[in-house]
Design a protein around this motif. Structure first.
Motif, PDB file in Angstrom:
ATOM      1  N   SER A 194       0.857  -1.180   0.000  1.00 36.66           N
ATOM      2  CA  SER A 194       0.000   0.000   0.000  1.00 36.66           C
ATOM      3  C   SER A 194       0.890   1.225   0.000  1.00 36.66           C
ATOM      4  O   SER A 194       2.128   1.113   0.050  1.00 36.66           O
ATOM      5  CB  SER A 194      -0.929   0.015   1.226  1.00 36.66           C
ATOM      6  OG  SER A 194      -0.213   0.368   2.394  1.00 36.66           O
ATOM      7  N   GLY A 195       0.265   2.393  -0.050  1.00 37.67           N
ATOM      8  CA  GLY A 195       1.033   3.612   0.108  1.00 37.67           C
ATOM      9  C   GLY A 195       1.563   3.720   1.528  1.00 37.67           C
ATOM     10  O   GLY A 195       1.029   3.112   2.464  1.00 37.67           O
ATOM     11  N   PHE A 196       2.616   4.517   1.702  1.00 38.04           N
ATOM     12  CA  PHE A 196       3.201   4.687   3.034  1.00 38.04           C
ATOM     13  C   PHE A 196       2.446   5.713   3.876  1.00 38.04           C
ATOM     14  O   PHE A 196       2.548   5.714   5.095  1.00 38.04           O
ATOM     15  CB  PHE A 196       4.661   5.118   2.922  1.00 38.04           C
ATOM     16  CG  PHE A 196       5.580   4.027   2.466  1.00 38.04           C
ATOM     17  CD1 PHE A 196       6.019   3.065   3.361  1.00 38.04           C
ATOM     18  CD2 PHE A 196       5.996   3.939   1.147  1.00 38.04           C
ATOM     19  CE1 PHE A 196       6.869   2.042   2.945  1.00 38.04           C
ATOM     20  CE2 PHE A 196       6.843   2.929   0.727  1.00 38.04           C
ATOM     21  CZ  PHE A 196       7.278   1.976   1.623  1.00 38.04           C
ATOM     22  N   ALA A 197       1.706   6.600   3.210  1.00 35.79           N
ATOM     23  CA  ALA A 197       0.989   7.647   3.954  1.00 35.79           C
ATOM     24  C   ALA A 197      -0.167   8.152   3.091  1.00 35.79           C
ATOM     25  O   ALA A 197      -0.159   9.296   2.641  1.00 35.79           O
ATOM     26  CB  ALA A 197       1.939   8.783   4.324  1.00 35.79           C
ATOM     27  N   ASP A 198      -1.153   7.297   2.881  1.00 30.97           N
ATOM     28  CA  ASP A 198      -2.301   7.720   2.072  1.00 30.97           C
ATOM     29  C   ASP A 198      -3.068   8.858   2.742  1.00 30.97           C
ATOM     30  O   ASP A 198      -3.775   9.609   2.083  1.00 30.97           O
ATOM     31  CB  ASP A 198      -3.229   6.531   1.817  1.00 30.97           C
ATOM     32  CG  ASP A 198      -2.616   5.531   0.854  1.00 30.97           C
ATOM     33  OD1 ASP A 198      -1.613   5.872   0.191  1.00 30.97           O
ATOM     34  OD2 ASP A 198      -3.133   4.399   0.757  1.00 30.97           O
ATOM     35  N   VAL A 199      -2.956   8.944   4.071  1.00 26.04           N
ATOM     36  CA  VAL A 199      -3.456  10.100   4.812  1.00 26.04           C
ATOM     37  C   VAL A 199      -2.227  10.815   5.383  1.00 26.04           C
ATOM     38  O   VAL A 199      -1.408  10.205   6.077  1.00 26.04           O
ATOM     39  CB  VAL A 199      -4.401   9.683   5.951  1.00 26.04           C
ATOM     40  CG1 VAL A 199      -4.893  10.909   6.710  1.00 26.04           C
ATOM     41  CG2 VAL A 199      -5.577   8.890   5.397  1.00 26.04           C
ATOM     42  N   ALA A 200      -2.085  12.108   5.074  1.00 31.18           N
ATOM     43  CA  ALA A 200      -0.819  12.805   5.324  1.00 31.18           C
ATOM     44  C   ALA A 200      -0.366  12.721   6.775  1.00 31.18           C
ATOM     45  O   ALA A 200       0.814  12.498   7.047  1.00 31.18           O
ATOM     46  CB  ALA A 200      -0.953  14.268   4.901  1.00 31.18           C
ATOM     47  N   ASP A 201      -1.286  12.912   7.719  1.00 28.74           N
ATOM     48  CA  ASP A 201      -0.888  12.947   9.124  1.00 28.74           C
ATOM     49  C   ASP A 201      -1.013  11.587   9.812  1.00 28.74           C
ATOM     50  O   ASP A 201      -0.951  11.505  11.028  1.00 28.74           O
ATOM     51  CB  ASP A 201      -1.692  14.009   9.881  1.00 28.74           C
ATOM     52  CG  ASP A 201      -3.196  13.740   9.841  1.00 28.74           C
ATOM     53  OD1 ASP A 201      -3.603  12.772   9.171  1.00 28.74           O
ATOM     54  OD2 ASP A 201      -3.948  14.484  10.481  1.00 28.74           O
ATOM     55  N   ARG A 202      -1.137  10.531   9.019  1.00 29.21           N
ATOM     56  CA  ARG A 202      -1.187   9.178   9.577  1.00 29.21           C
ATOM     57  C   ARG A 202      -0.229   8.255   8.824  1.00 29.21           C
ATOM     58  O   ARG A 202      -0.644   7.266   8.204  1.00 29.21           O
ATOM     59  CB  ARG A 202      -2.616   8.633   9.530  1.00 29.21           C
ATOM     60  CG  ARG A 202      -3.502   9.169  10.652  1.00 29.21           C
ATOM     61  CD  ARG A 202      -4.874   8.534  10.614  1.00 29.21           C
ATOM     62  NE  ARG A 202      -5.794   9.287   9.796  1.00 29.21           N
ATOM     63  CZ  ARG A 202      -6.961   8.824   9.362  1.00 29.21           C
ATOM     64  NH1 ARG A 202      -7.335   7.594   9.630  1.00 29.21           N
ATOM     65  NH2 ARG A 202      -7.741   9.594   8.628  1.00 29.21           N
TER      66      ARG A 202
END
Length: 313
Positions: free
Chosen positions: A278-286
């Protein structure tokens, strides 16, 4: 045989934001952080680079921060969704730039409200699909050759019931990726899930949506991952998420290579790419990992690629 066009060392696009980007940063600070991220991706030998989604809050932001009209029935984007940003990173390196967009079905399922201007979630989804199709064409016109569409709704069971059915979602996503006169070397991929678990008709999904690449998790070793791989038609390629971006521990080399041996019994490895799951940070602050742990994971993916394909990447 499909053709991976050498996009074998892939990743989903989002990277861990460096501290200076949070909670908000100027355009100049973003530019500097993106340039550094592009430089590190290039030095790792990845076959694609992204801007890490450093200008986005989450996966949906590419659309929801730019497109107006969800409430009044006339969709209009006030600027490029991702084409300008992707073209900007393409100008920084000879390594291929990759664009990532959220799927229209996923956005429609999350934003449709009965009683509004749209008669149904599918009607909203089709309007979003035309907008995203235009954006894919804009990205291609700027020279980008690999585009990833994220619709984790299939893996999350979003389309089991409710306002947007599984058939509706397939029809909407198909409309978005059906590009007229697509150049022969353009590859469009779709990521339907980052963890196996939800029950959906994978074979129907994989044969219905005309994408070139299916992006699938392959990092836990459970039989369901192999079942998904078997369901991909022979004329599509696959990108397998062989390392877990949620934990800093590096995967055991023999375990991963044993799984790749299994892949080789199912498909020609010439039709396979690898990435984190998956992406490493699909939500910027998580973010899922720390910055340096993320880079160690990407080095691990690059190492596995060399072990699978040698230097012919």
């Amino acid at each position: 045989m499909a053709d991976t066009f050498k996009f074998r060392i892939d990743h989903h696009g989002s990277l861990v934001r460096p501290p200076e980007l949070l909670p908000s940063a100027s355009r100049e600070v973003q530019d500097a952080a993106i340039a550094e991220a592009v430089r590190r991706q290039r030095r790792l030998g990845l076959t694609v680079v992204t801007d890490g989604h450093f200008r986005r809050a989450d996966l949906h932001s590419a659309v929801l921060d730019v497109v107006h009209g969800l409430d009044d029935g006339v969709l209009k984007a006030d600027r490029s969704l991702v084409a300008d940003d992707t073209a900007a990173i393409a100008a920084q390196t000879r390594v291929a730039a990759k664009a990532t967009l959220p799927s229209p079905a996923w956005i429609a399922a999350r934003t449709f409200r009965p009683g509004g201007p749209w008669a149904s979630a599918r009607e909203l989804g089709e309007a979003l699909a035309l907008l995203i199709r235009d954006e894919i064409e804009a990205v291609v016109a700027r020279g980008v050759r690999l585009i990833q569409i994220d619709d984790h709704g299939y893996g999350e069971g979003v389309y089991h019931s409710g306002g947007l059915s599984f058939a509706d979602a397939v029809a909407v996503d198909t409309l978005a990726v059906s590009i007229a006169d697509k150049p022969f070397d353009v590859r469009i991929g779709l990521c339907p899930l980052t963890r196996v678990g939800a029950d959906f008709d994978a074979e129907h999904l994989f044969t219905s949506i005309p994408v070139d690449r299916w992006i699938l998790p392959y990092d836990t070793g459970v039989p369901a991952e192999t079942d998904l791989l078997r369901a991909v038609p022979a004329d599509r390629d696959v990108c397998l998420g062989i390392v877990d971006p949620r934990v800093p521990r590096l995967e055991d080399i023999d375990t991963v290579m044993d799984r790749m041996d299994t892949v080789a019994t199912i498909r020609d490895l010439e039709d396979v790419a690898i990435s984190p799951s998956s992406g490493f940070a699909d939500v910027a602050d998580r973010p899922l990992l720390g910055v340096e742990d993320q880079w160690r994971k990407l080095i691990h993916v690059e190492t596995f690629a060399r072990m699978c394909w040698g230097n012919e990447l």
